[in-house]
Design a protein around this motif. Structure first.
Motif, PDB file in Angstrom:
ATOM      1  N   ARG A  20       0.965  -1.296   0.077  1.00  0.00           N
ATOM      2  CA  ARG A  20       0.079   0.048  -0.048  1.00  0.00           C
ATOM      3  C   ARG A  20       0.804   1.472  -0.080  1.00  0.00           C
ATOM      4  O   ARG A  20       0.226   2.363  -0.007  1.00  0.00           O
ATOM      5  CB  ARG A  20      -1.021  -0.022   1.342  1.00  0.00           C
ATOM      6  CG  ARG A  20      -1.966  -0.932   1.172  1.00  0.00           C
ATOM      7  CD  ARG A  20      -2.766  -1.115   2.499  1.00  0.00           C
ATOM      8  NE  ARG A  20      -3.662  -2.079   2.571  1.00  0.00           N
ATOM      9  CZ  ARG A  20      -4.031  -2.538   3.621  1.00  0.00           C
ATOM     10  NH1 ARG A  20      -3.956  -1.861   4.807  1.00  0.00           N
ATOM     11  NH2 ARG A  20      -4.887  -3.885   3.727  1.00  0.00           N
ATOM     12  N   VAL A  21       2.166   1.193   0.127  1.00  0.00           N
ATOM     13  CA  VAL A  21       2.966   2.269   0.298  1.00  0.00           C
ATOM     14  C   VAL A  21       2.718   3.136  -1.039  1.00  0.00           C
ATOM     15  O   VAL A  21       3.223   2.414  -2.134  1.00  0.00           O
ATOM     16  CB  VAL A  21       4.608   1.816   0.475  1.00  0.00           C
ATOM     17  CG1 VAL A  21       5.289   3.057   0.123  1.00  0.00           C
ATOM     18  CG2 VAL A  21       4.550   1.311   1.522  1.00  0.00           C
ATOM     19  N   VAL A  29      11.318   4.243   1.605  1.00  0.00           N
ATOM     20  CA  VAL A  29      10.923   2.793   2.025  1.00  0.00           C
ATOM     21  C   VAL A  29      12.394   1.941   1.876  1.00  0.00           C
ATOM     22  O   VAL A  29      12.844   1.506   2.709  1.00  0.00           O
ATOM     23  CB  VAL A  29      10.023   2.401   1.937  1.00  0.00           C
ATOM     24  CG1 VAL A  29       9.915   0.734   2.695  1.00  0.00           C
ATOM     25  CG2 VAL A  29       8.628   3.010   2.596  1.00  0.00           C
ATOM     26  N   GLU A  30      12.884   1.956   0.831  1.00  0.00           N
ATOM     27  CA  GLU A  30      13.867   1.223   0.449  1.00  0.00           C
ATOM     28  C   GLU A  30      15.397   1.650   0.947  1.00  0.00           C
ATOM     29  O   GLU A  30      15.959   1.055   1.469  1.00  0.00           O
ATOM     30  CB  GLU A  30      14.000   0.916  -1.109  1.00  0.00           C
ATOM     31  CG  GLU A  30      13.173   0.073  -1.650  1.00  0.00           C
ATOM     32  CD  GLU A  30      12.864  -1.199  -1.190  1.00  0.00           C
ATOM     33  OE1 GLU A  30      13.882  -1.781  -1.025  1.00  0.00           O
ATOM     34  OE2 GLU A  30      12.047  -1.737  -0.690  1.00  0.00           O
ATOM     35  N   ALA A  31      15.599   2.992   1.066  1.00  0.00           N
ATOM     36  CA  ALA A  31      16.515   3.421   1.513  1.00  0.00           C
ATOM     37  C   ALA A  31      16.690   3.363   3.318  1.00  0.00           C
ATOM     38  O   ALA A  31      17.668   3.070   3.696  1.00  0.00           O
ATOM     39  CB  ALA A  31      16.769   5.223   1.232  1.00  0.00           C
ATOM     40  N   ALA A  32      15.451   3.520   3.587  1.00  0.00           N
ATOM     41  CA  ALA A  32      15.406   3.131   5.091  1.00  0.00           C
ATOM     42  C   ALA A  32      15.824   1.673   5.205  1.00  0.00           C
ATOM     43  O   ALA A  32      16.332   1.371   6.335  1.00  0.00           O
ATOM     44  CB  ALA A  32      14.044   3.395   5.626  1.00  0.00           C
ATOM     45  N   PHE A  66       7.761  10.571   8.468  1.00  0.00           N
ATOM     46  CA  PHE A  66       8.199   8.981   8.354  1.00  0.00           C
ATOM     47  C   PHE A  66       8.390   8.317   9.529  1.00  0.00           C
ATOM     48  O   PHE A  66       9.454   8.810  10.211  1.00  0.00           O
ATOM     49  CB  PHE A  66       9.463   8.985   7.376  1.00  0.00           C
ATOM     50  CG  PHE A  66       9.915   7.778   6.763  1.00  0.00           C
ATOM     51  CD1 PHE A  66       9.333   7.015   6.013  1.00  0.00           C
ATOM     52  CD2 PHE A  66      10.839   6.930   7.591  1.00  0.00           C
ATOM     53  CE1 PHE A  66       9.704   5.721   5.460  1.00  0.00           C
ATOM     54  CE2 PHE A  66      11.417   5.720   6.896  1.00  0.00           C
ATOM     55  CZ  PHE A  66      10.683   5.264   5.849  1.00  0.00           C
ATOM     56  N   ASP A  67       7.523   7.362   9.885  1.00  0.00           N
ATOM     57  CA  ASP A  67       7.821   6.755  11.215  1.00  0.00           C
ATOM     58  C   ASP A  67       8.164   5.199  11.295  1.00  0.00           C
ATOM     59  O   ASP A  67       7.539   4.322  10.487  1.00  0.00           O
ATOM     60  CB  ASP A  67       6.344   6.810  11.769  1.00  0.00           C
ATOM     61  CG  ASP A  67       6.057   8.261  12.148  1.00  0.00           C
ATOM     62  OD1 ASP A  67       6.750   9.125  12.695  1.00  0.00           O
ATOM     63  OD2 ASP A  67       4.720   8.857  11.686  1.00  0.00           O
ATOM     64  N   LEU A  68       9.140   4.977  12.018  1.00  0.00           N
ATOM     65  CA  LEU A  68       9.627   3.608  12.267  1.00  0.00           C
ATOM     66  C   LEU A  68       9.612   3.146  13.568  1.00  0.00           C
ATOM     67  O   LEU A  68       9.634   3.829  14.593  1.00  0.00           O
ATOM     68  CB  LEU A  68      11.096   3.546  11.656  1.00  0.00           C
ATOM     69  CG  LEU A  68      11.445   4.023  10.172  1.00  0.00           C
ATOM     70  CD1 LEU A  68      12.993   4.246  10.077  1.00  0.00           C
ATOM     71  CD2 LEU A  68      11.134   2.619   9.536  1.00  0.00           C
ATOM     72  N   ALA A  90      19.170  11.680   7.963  1.00  0.00           N
ATOM     73  CA  ALA A  90      19.490  11.529   6.603  1.00  0.00           C
ATOM     74  C   ALA A  90      18.474  11.207   5.618  1.00  0.00           C
ATOM     75  O   ALA A  90      18.523  11.780   4.633  1.00  0.00           O
ATOM     76  CB  ALA A  90      20.575  10.225   6.825  1.00  0.00           C
ATOM     77  N   LEU A  91      17.701  10.363   6.083  1.00  0.00           N
ATOM     78  CA  LEU A  91      16.372  10.369   5.208  1.00  0.00           C
ATOM     79  C   LEU A  91      15.435  11.607   4.781  1.00  0.00           C
ATOM     80  O   LEU A  91      15.078  11.860   3.706  1.00  0.00           O
ATOM     81  CB  LEU A  91      15.659   9.231   5.785  1.00  0.00           C
ATOM     82  CG  LEU A  91      15.956   7.766   5.852  1.00  0.00           C
ATOM     83  CD1 LEU A  91      15.009   7.130   6.704  1.00  0.00           C
ATOM     84  CD2 LEU A  91      16.300   7.264   4.683  1.00  0.00           C
TER      85      LEU A  91
END
Length: 276
Positions: A20-21, A29-32, A66-68, A90-91
């Motif tokens: 759903r991204v 997301v891929e960089a994270a 952006f939440d992790l 950085a992101l």
């Protein structure tokens, strides 16, 4: 999934998925994923998760954060928190699609503990989308929208209100530079409004019989049960969505809606199990 966020058996369905991204956020997301693996490594990182509007598919480029959440194999240290802050910075600097965000750090043991079963455990199982590692949700139960869940997620609101009052007083102090004042009011407005909307929703969640993370929907569901407070809750929704730092609106939320909501929450669901 039903229109009340439940699966066919009446349990709260997991709300997000990598599928759903939105396309604009896929590179973030891929960089994270890469940066998390580089910064923490398999000996420290148990698993990583996305949460919020990006995995729900509702994120807006240039507006959404952006939440992790990172589950570590031991208790996080100050060095771990610094590494997480550097990762997010950085992101944020690289991708204009996102505007800030946050990285939550917890140990695997805490996330799976009995004490956190209906708070952080529920959060992982229902609101977090797996990004790296073993999904802790497979070791957690399924959840229904019960008064137990309401109490353990937001039954500590009364403890937060005094801290909001102190922050509001500091933010509006005449001696503060204007740019600092505005930044603090915006930060406080985001925290206060989101927490109040979510607490207002979970207050009525067992009666409504479902789950949603949508702020506007949460406010309107609350309004069905507390029409006399509907306009204040709609104001909280507006502050959350616009990131407003209006001091007068914040004063109303902190000094009027918040104390009332905290008292009503305790009366209806009781107090959250004390931590530490």
């Amino acid at each position: 999934m039903t229109d009340r966020g439940l699966d066919a058996d009446g349990y709260i369905a997991r709300e997000g998925a990598l599928s759903r991204v939105p396309e604009a956020f896929a590179p973030v997301v891929e960089a994270a994923r890469t940066k998390i693996a580089e910064s923490f490594g398999p000996s420290l990182l148990h698993s990583a998760y996305l949460f919020g509007s990006i995995p729900r598919g509702t994120a807006v480029p240039g507006v959404s954060d952006f939440d992790l959440l990172l589950a570590l194999r031991r208790e996080p240290t100050d060095a771990d928190r610094a590494a997480a802050a550097d990762l997010l910075a950085a992101l944020d600097a690289r991708f204009p699609q996102i505007v800030g965000g946050g990285v939550l750090l917890f140990s695997e043991a805490v996330l799976l503990s009995e004490l956190e079963r209906h708070d952080l455990g529920w959060f992982i199982a229902c609101l977090c989308t797996p990004l790296l590692g073993e999904d802790l949700a497979t070791r957690l139960p399924r959840y229904r929208p019960t008064t137990l869940l309401a109490r353990e997620t937001n039954g500590d609101l009364a403890l937060v209100v005094p801290r909001w009052r102190e922050r509001l007083a500091r933010a509006t102090a005449a001696a503060r530079p204007e740019h600092e004042r505005e930044a603090e009011l915006r930060s406080l407005g985001r925290s206060v409004s989101r927490r109040l909307v979510r607490s207002g929703f979970t207050l009525v969640m067992p009666r409504w019989g479902g789950w949603t993370s949508d702020l506007a929907a949460s406010g309107e569901i609350f309004a069905r049960y507390y029409p006399e407070r509907a306009e204040q809750m709609r104001t909280a929704v507006a502050v959350a969505r616009t990131r407003s730092g209006d001091a007068a609106l914040l004063a109303m939320l902190v000094e009027d809606l918040a104390p009332w909501l905290a008292a009503e929450y305790t009366a209806v669901h009781g107090e959250k199990t004390p931590r530490g």
